[in-house]
Motif scaffolding. Sequence first.
Motif, short mmCIF file in Angstrom:
data_model
loop_
_atom_site.label_atom_id
_atom_site.label_comp_id
_atom_site.label_asym_id
_atom_site.label_seq_id
_atom_site.Cartn_x
_atom_site.Cartn_y
_atom_site.Cartn_z
N GLY A 89 0.79 -1.22 0.00
CA GLY A 89 0.00 0.00 0.00
C GLY A 89 0.83 1.27 0.00
N GLU A 90 2.11 1.14 -0.34
CA GLU A 90 2.99 2.31 -0.36
C GLU A 90 3.04 2.93 -1.75
OE1 GLU A 90 4.18 3.59 2.23
OE2 GLU A 90 3.93 1.98 3.70
N LYS A 91 3.24 4.23 -1.78
CA LYS A 91 3.36 4.93 -3.05
C LYS A 91 4.73 4.69 -3.65
CE LYS A 91 0.23 8.68 -1.68
NZ LYS A 91 0.11 10.15 -1.45
N VAL A 92 4.75 4.54 -4.98
CA VAL A 92 6.00 4.32 -5.69
C VAL A 92 6.96 5.50 -5.48
CG1 VAL A 92 7.00 4.16 -8.01
CG2 VAL A 92 5.01 2.78 -7.40
N ASN A 93 6.40 6.70 -5.34
CA ASN A 93 7.24 7.90 -5.23
C ASN A 93 7.48 8.32 -3.79
OD1 ASN A 93 4.71 8.85 -4.62
ND2 ASN A 93 4.69 10.50 -6.13
N GLU A 94 7.42 7.38 -2.83
CA GLU A 94 7.61 7.71 -1.41
C GLU A 94 9.11 7.89 -1.13
OE1 GLU A 94 6.09 9.14 1.79
OE2 GLU A 94 4.77 8.19 0.34
N ASN A 95 9.67 8.86 -1.75
CA ASN A 95 11.09 9.17 -1.73
C ASN A 95 11.16 10.51 -2.42
OD1 ASN A 95 13.87 8.75 -1.44
ND2 ASN A 95 13.83 6.71 -2.37
N PRO A 96 12.09 11.38 -2.24
CA PRO A 96 13.34 11.25 -1.52
C PRO A 96 13.18 11.36 0.00
CG PRO A 96 13.19 13.39 -2.59
CD PRO A 96 11.99 12.61 -3.03
N SER A 97 14.29 11.09 0.68
CA SER A 97 14.32 11.12 2.13
C SER A 97 14.34 12.57 2.64
CB SER A 97 15.56 10.39 2.64
OG SER A 97 16.72 11.14 2.32
N PRO A 98 14.08 12.76 3.94
CA PRO A 98 14.17 14.12 4.49
C PRO A 98 15.53 14.77 4.25
CG PRO A 98 13.04 12.70 6.04
CD PRO A 98 13.54 11.81 4.94
N GLY A 99 16.61 13.97 4.37
CA GLY A 99 17.94 14.52 4.13
C GLY A 99 18.13 14.94 2.69
N ASN A 100 17.59 14.13 1.75
CA ASN A 100 17.66 14.49 0.34
C ASN A 100 16.95 15.81 0.08
OD1 ASN A 100 17.08 11.05 -0.68
ND2 ASN A 100 19.01 12.07 -0.32
N LYS A 101 15.75 15.95 0.66
CA LYS A 101 14.96 17.17 0.45
C LYS A 101 15.67 18.39 1.01
CE LYS A 101 10.54 14.70 0.41
NZ LYS A 101 9.27 14.42 1.13
N ALA A 102 16.26 18.21 2.19
CA ALA A 102 17.01 19.32 2.78
C ALA A 102 18.19 19.72 1.90
CB ALA A 102 17.51 18.93 4.17
N GLY A 103 18.72 18.75 1.16
CA GLY A 103 19.86 19.03 0.28
C GLY A 103 19.47 19.56 -1.08
N GLY A 104 18.15 19.62 -1.36
CA GLY A 104 17.71 20.24 -2.61
C GLY A 104 17.06 19.31 -3.61
N ILE A 105 16.92 18.02 -3.27
CA ILE A 105 16.27 17.07 -4.18
C ILE A 105 14.78 17.09 -3.91
CG2 ILE A 105 16.09 14.65 -4.84
CD1 ILE A 105 19.05 14.37 -4.21
N THR A 106 13.99 17.32 -4.95
CA THR A 106 12.58 17.63 -4.79
C THR A 106 11.68 16.42 -4.96
OG1 THR A 106 12.98 19.88 -5.55
CG2 THR A 106 10.71 19.09 -5.68
N THR A 107 11.90 15.62 -6.00
CA THR A 107 11.05 14.48 -6.33
C THR A 107 11.92 13.25 -6.56
OG1 THR A 107 11.16 14.91 -8.70
CG2 THR A 107 9.35 15.96 -7.46
N LEU A 108 11.27 12.10 -6.66
CA LEU A 108 12.04 10.89 -6.95
C LEU A 108 12.66 10.94 -8.34
CD1 LEU A 108 13.09 8.18 -6.17
CD2 LEU A 108 10.87 7.16 -6.68
#
Length: 496
Positions: free
Chosen positions: A336-355
């Motif tokens: 039941g998880e979304k395929v796009n349940e990523n990037p991680s919090p650390g990735n987002k803090a570093g500037g990565i927005t979507t999978l």
Amino acid sequence: MAVFKIHEKDNVAVAVTPVSKGETVTVGNTTLTVLDDIPAGHKLAVVPIAKGQDVVKYGFPIGTAKEDIPAGAWVHTHNVQSKLGDLLHYTYEPEKADRRELTTDKTYEFLGYKRPDGTAGIRNEVWIIPTVGCVNGIARAIEEASQPFKTERIDGIYAYSHPHGCSQLGDDQLHTQKVLSGLVHNPNAGAVLVLSLGCENNQVDLMKEVIGEYDPDRVKFLVCQDVEDEIAAGTAIVKELCAYADQFYRQPCDASLLTIGLKCGGSDGLSGITANPLVGEISNRLVAAGGTSILTEVPEMFGAETLLMNRARDEEVFDKTVSLINDFKEYFMSYGEKVNENPSPGNKAGGITTLEDKSLGCVQKGGRAIVEDVLSYGDRAVKKGLNLLQAPGNDLVASNALAAAGAHMVLFTTGRGTPFACPVPTIKISSNSKLAGFKTNWIDFNAGTITEGEAKDSIADRFFQYILDVASGKIHAKSEKLDKHELAIFKNGVTL
């Protein structure tokens, strides 16, 4: 350089250094006024992006705008959403890929330990591998008692630990067996003791079936319940194994004998500009020299998978790549998880927005080599060139899978840093100079100089030589000084 536009088709650029609201920046022939404070590694719009329009980075969509985004605005999770969703149907379109064969007139060598089976190791270690977690403590006790048998030609005696091997069924038990068997065969191990309790699901006879052919002088087995003093018995066996491993010595080996694993973790917005493309160039050079590279982290291929599919050697490899992607999507969806349940919090803090943003940066570690084979979890690489390996994005699980697949070392890119170690040397490559200067005890090589003007060929030359020096034992990865005893093995099913 304040901002960097990666591809001519992009409608965003990446801030190389922090940019403040009200500053002006130049992107190509355009000068923009920045509308928001933008941290390093994050994106800003270089043209107006209408609601519903693709946000383009690396020349490909990384999502769509959730609202109108004016030029100069910060582009991130607050105004961009992923386009990823259900399973897709793919078509093999090799004409859309750069499929030039990689060749070189250069020869590369490292000083390695040649093995009787034609492989070579970059370390000559004696490994103690438990079939089951119940004997982890015994394995460590044998390791400690065996240290007097280490010689100058033996780089270390190590016992590995994991919680599996009992109360497992089906694929979970097979995954454990395959990963442990892959480690048994890894050429960095000059000799191996396989340590069993005796009553576990993962019986020694079953392990031997998965291991297949082995040299009984190099690989020995001990069932603890069959002997009175298992530590004394195990230590006596390790003494024999050390005598066997001591016959090997470093000698010149062609780079075609080298296998590298490709991995990233704690990525930031600069990873896809500096560290990942650098590792991709190293993969290209090694493949051109006849060597092998292995790219994993299947969830971090989502959104960039067609770049790999169209580089498949043939339709058989293409079909295996499609299965690699869709099987992992089905795994997500089964819970039941979304395929796009990523990037991680650390990735987002570093500037990565979507999978998609993460994946398009991630797959650059595979360079542009043709994909020669696709490996299931726990499989060992048998074909030279670029291989894809089924494993999750989790750093420890994926890196252990790379070691089990036969990687001599793991090239690990990061924008945030990590201290973890796995059974083979794990070289940490920083995406930015700030991290490299701050975490000198973690980071082995700084790719951040690419944004500071160093030519890509120059840094690739330096890094390839660094890798050969690590392989030759002239340099040790920072991770080799840390505890590498714990194995991480993928688990999905029932525990009894």
